[in-house]
Design a protein around this motif. Sequence first.
Motif, PDB file in Angstrom:
ATOM      1  N   VAL A  77       8.165  -6.486  16.564  1.00 43.09           N
ATOM      2  CA  VAL A  77       7.008  -6.336  17.257  1.00 43.09           C
ATOM      3  C   VAL A  77       5.623  -6.937  16.632  1.00 43.09           C
ATOM      4  O   VAL A  77       5.458  -6.084  15.514  1.00 43.09           O
ATOM      5  CB  VAL A  77       6.758  -5.369  18.133  1.00 43.09           C
ATOM      6  N   ALA A  78       4.973  -7.999  17.111  1.00 42.11           N
ATOM      7  CA  ALA A  78       3.723  -8.276  16.565  1.00 42.11           C
ATOM      8  C   ALA A  78       2.504  -8.209  17.420  1.00 42.11           C
ATOM      9  O   ALA A  78       2.508  -8.292  18.383  1.00 42.11           O
ATOM     10  CB  ALA A  78       3.579  -9.494  15.992  1.00 42.11           C
ATOM     11  N   TRP A  79       1.462  -7.384  16.844  1.00 39.34           N
ATOM     12  CA  TRP A  79       0.137  -7.315  17.575  1.00 39.34           C
ATOM     13  C   TRP A  79      -0.861  -8.498  16.783  1.00 39.34           C
ATOM     14  O   TRP A  79      -0.947  -8.544  15.448  1.00 39.34           O
ATOM     15  CB  TRP A  79      -0.336  -6.247  17.268  1.00 39.34           C
ATOM     16  N   ARG A  80      -1.719  -8.859  17.644  1.00 39.79           N
ATOM     17  CA  ARG A  80      -2.857  -9.739  16.852  1.00 39.79           C
ATOM     18  C   ARG A  80      -4.103  -9.256  17.731  1.00 39.79           C
ATOM     19  O   ARG A  80      -4.075  -9.085  18.951  1.00 39.79           O
ATOM     20  CB  ARG A  80      -2.653 -10.964  17.118  1.00 39.79           C
ATOM     21  N   ALA A  81      -5.196  -8.978  17.059  1.00 43.83           N
ATOM     22  CA  ALA A  81      -6.585  -8.617  17.654  1.00 43.83           C
ATOM     23  C   ALA A  81      -6.661  -6.977  18.109  1.00 43.83           C
ATOM     24  O   ALA A  81      -5.661  -6.700  18.577  1.00 43.83           O
ATOM     25  CB  ALA A  81      -6.957  -9.705  18.639  1.00 43.83           C
ATOM     26  N   ASP A  82      -7.737  -6.529  17.995  1.00 40.39           N
ATOM     27  CA  ASP A  82      -7.870  -5.270  18.349  1.00 40.39           C
ATOM     28  C   ASP A  82      -6.912  -4.170  18.124  1.00 40.39           C
ATOM     29  O   ASP A  82      -6.121  -3.581  18.842  1.00 40.39           O
ATOM     30  CB  ASP A  82      -7.999  -5.125  20.023  1.00 40.39           C
ATOM     31  N   PHE A  83      -6.641  -4.035  16.861  1.00 43.88           N
ATOM     32  CA  PHE A  83      -5.499  -3.147  16.356  1.00 43.88           C
ATOM     33  C   PHE A  83      -5.753  -1.782  16.438  1.00 43.88           C
ATOM     34  O   PHE A  83      -5.017  -0.817  16.486  1.00 43.88           O
ATOM     35  CB  PHE A  83      -5.266  -3.316  14.930  1.00 43.88           C
ATOM     36  N   ASP A  84      -7.049  -1.301  16.732  1.00 44.05           N
ATOM     37  CA  ASP A  84      -7.391   0.189  16.498  1.00 44.05           C
ATOM     38  C   ASP A  84      -7.300   0.742  17.980  1.00 44.05           C
ATOM     39  O   ASP A  84      -7.428   2.013  17.840  1.00 44.05           O
ATOM     40  CB  ASP A  84      -8.794   0.243  16.136  1.00 44.05           C
ATOM     41  N   ILE A  86       5.496  -1.769  10.010  1.00 38.38           N
ATOM     42  CA  ILE A  86       5.770  -2.580   8.532  1.00 38.38           C
ATOM     43  C   ILE A  86       4.633  -2.827   7.937  1.00 38.38           C
ATOM     44  O   ILE A  86       4.435  -2.960   6.935  1.00 38.38           O
ATOM     45  CB  ILE A  86       6.803  -3.482   9.107  1.00 38.38           C
ATOM     46  N   ILE A  87       3.667  -3.637   8.672  1.00 38.69           N
ATOM     47  CA  ILE A  87       2.615  -3.996   8.224  1.00 38.69           C
ATOM     48  C   ILE A  87       1.479  -3.452   9.194  1.00 38.69           C
ATOM     49  O   ILE A  87       1.309  -3.716  10.289  1.00 38.69           O
ATOM     50  CB  ILE A  87       2.255  -5.855   8.386  1.00 38.69           C
ATOM     51  N   GLY A  88       0.555  -2.717   8.299  1.00 41.30           N
ATOM     52  CA  GLY A  88      -0.590  -2.136   9.395  1.00 41.30           C
ATOM     53  C   GLY A  88      -0.782  -0.403   8.716  1.00 41.30           C
ATOM     54  O   GLY A  88      -0.523  -0.272   7.538  1.00 41.30           O
ATOM     55  N   GLN A 138       0.903  -1.225  -0.053  1.00 39.84           N
ATOM     56  CA  GLN A 138      -0.242   0.018   0.015  1.00 39.84           C
ATOM     57  C   GLN A 138       1.047   1.253   0.078  1.00 39.84           C
ATOM     58  O   GLN A 138       2.069   1.272   0.351  1.00 39.84           O
ATOM     59  CB  GLN A 138      -0.800  -0.085   1.123  1.00 39.84           C
ATOM     60  N   PRO A 139       0.391   2.449  -0.631  1.00 39.09           N
ATOM     61  CA  PRO A 139       1.032   3.455  -0.455  1.00 39.09           C
ATOM     62  C   PRO A 139       1.335   4.086   0.839  1.00 39.09           C
ATOM     63  O   PRO A 139       0.628   3.855   1.879  1.00 39.09           O
ATOM     64  CB  PRO A 139       0.200   4.544  -1.130  1.00 39.09           C
ATOM     65  N   ARG A 167      -0.573  -7.008  13.039  1.00 41.19           N
ATOM     66  CA  ARG A 167       0.283  -5.766  12.792  1.00 41.19           C
ATOM     67  C   ARG A 167       1.779  -6.022  13.132  1.00 41.19           C
ATOM     68  O   ARG A 167       1.834  -6.878  14.224  1.00 41.19           O
ATOM     69  CB  ARG A 167      -0.114  -4.532  13.576  1.00 41.19           C
ATOM     70  N   LEU A 168       2.526  -5.377  12.203  1.00 38.75           N
ATOM     71  CA  LEU A 168       4.014  -5.819  12.742  1.00 38.75           C
ATOM     72  C   LEU A 168       4.752  -4.426  12.687  1.00 38.75           C
ATOM     73  O   LEU A 168       4.605  -3.489  11.585  1.00 38.75           O
ATOM     74  CB  LEU A 168       4.673  -6.583  11.568  1.00 38.75           C
ATOM     75  N   PHE A 169       5.613  -4.218  13.671  1.00 37.38           N
ATOM     76  CA  PHE A 169       6.493  -2.951  13.817  1.00 37.38           C
ATOM     77  C   PHE A 169       7.963  -3.314  14.126  1.00 37.38           C
ATOM     78  O   PHE A 169       8.167  -4.291  14.543  1.00 37.38           O
ATOM     79  CB  PHE A 169       5.889  -2.151  15.189  1.00 37.38           C
TER      80      PHE A 169
END
Length: 195
Positions: free
Chosen positions: A181-188, A99-101, A37-38, A112-114
């Motif tokens: 760092v990875a996140w799963r669920a409730d990203f917002d 990185i992802i998100g 994505q841009p 999500r990946l940071f």
Amino acid sequence: MTHDPRFQTLLETAQQAYRETPAMTAFAPFPGDVTAQPVTPYHCPCSDVFQADIALASSAYRDLQDAIRAASPIVHWRETYRGTDIGRDFMDRFACYCIIGENAPFTSEAIRLFMVYMPAGLYYPWHHHPAEEIYMVISGNAVFRRQGHPDTQLFERDTSFHESNQPHAMETGTDPVLCLVAWRADFDTPPVLTR
């Protein structure tokens, strides 16, 4: 859309490190729905601190560390605690980009990946968030604190899992630390400082 090749290298090296780490894949498989994505680059002083830190030296993840650095001038740096009382010194030295998100070069519905960087001598205060989280140390070391667990100094290849809304903190000593760092669920819901 033209996607900078530095982003593809970043994704490939992050994916390799992630998939080679059992704790990461147990947390969540690396997603198969990753799409480009841009990104609108956004610069913060923390980026300069990270890029100038010559003390970072990863043996296991050198390619990933290099890719994270190479992408630094063209990413959207995060100011997670902007508007809080955490202090300007922390904001100027604690470095993070996605990185992802959101505002990242890639997106996925699964995780999500940071990247997260802290220079030597920085304290990341107690905080929490609904998303479950896992840190993987790429380079350097830090003391990780989790509510209900003893403080633990983690080094390259080590991981730390944080449950949903479990308060946690970090502190570096004489060395910096760089993490995936990875996140799963409730990203917002963003992190908040634990009072």
